[in-house]
Design a protein around this motif. Structure first.
Motif, short mmCIF file in Angstrom:
data_model
loop_
_atom_site.label_atom_id
_atom_site.label_comp_id
_atom_site.label_asym_id
_atom_site.label_seq_id
_atom_site.Cartn_x
_atom_site.Cartn_y
_atom_site.Cartn_z
N ASN A 16 56.93 21.87 22.93
CA ASN A 16 56.77 21.52 21.52
C ASN A 16 57.46 20.21 21.19
OD1 ASN A 16 55.11 23.65 20.74
ND2 ASN A 16 56.85 25.02 20.63
N ASN A 19 55.16 17.51 22.18
CA ASN A 19 54.11 17.35 21.18
C ASN A 19 54.61 16.53 20.00
OD1 ASN A 19 51.52 17.85 20.03
ND2 ASN A 19 52.49 19.35 18.70
N ALA A 44 50.07 22.44 19.52
CA ALA A 44 51.23 23.34 19.59
C ALA A 44 50.78 24.79 19.73
CB ALA A 44 52.11 23.17 18.36
#
Length: 93
Positions: A16, A19, A44
């Motif tokens: 994450n 991302n 995600a």
């Protein structure tokens, strides 16, 4: 079940974070923020789904996966240090 997922929790966190880094790069390139937000949420969610399902399948191999990952990082660190030796030696001459 949560105890079974603990070895792989760091993978979900760093996935994450990766991302978020990609999203920040998109912002710096002046991408449409709404489209970027939607794509980031999709990415995600896919990462979470993949991580959850992958963890359930790979949990019995957690020790091997951790060892191979650590070994790869160690080898890449050795490689990076070996490649920097000529530059260090040139600095002292």
């Amino acid at each position: 079940m949560l105890d079974d997922l603990k070895p792989f929790l760091i993978l979900l966190v760093f996935g994450n974070i990766e991302n978020l880094i990609l999203a920040a790069q998109g912002v710096s390139e002046h991408v449409n923020p709404l489209g970027l937000a939607i794509l980031s949420l999709i990415a995600a969610s896919c990462w979470l789904l993949l991580g959850t399902l992958g963890t359930k399948m790979a949990i019995k191999y957690a020790r091997y996966i951790n060892f191979i990952g650590g070994l790869a990082i160690f080898i890449l660190g050795i490689q990076a240090m070996a490649e920097s030796v000529p530059g260090i030696l040139a600095f002292f001459h």
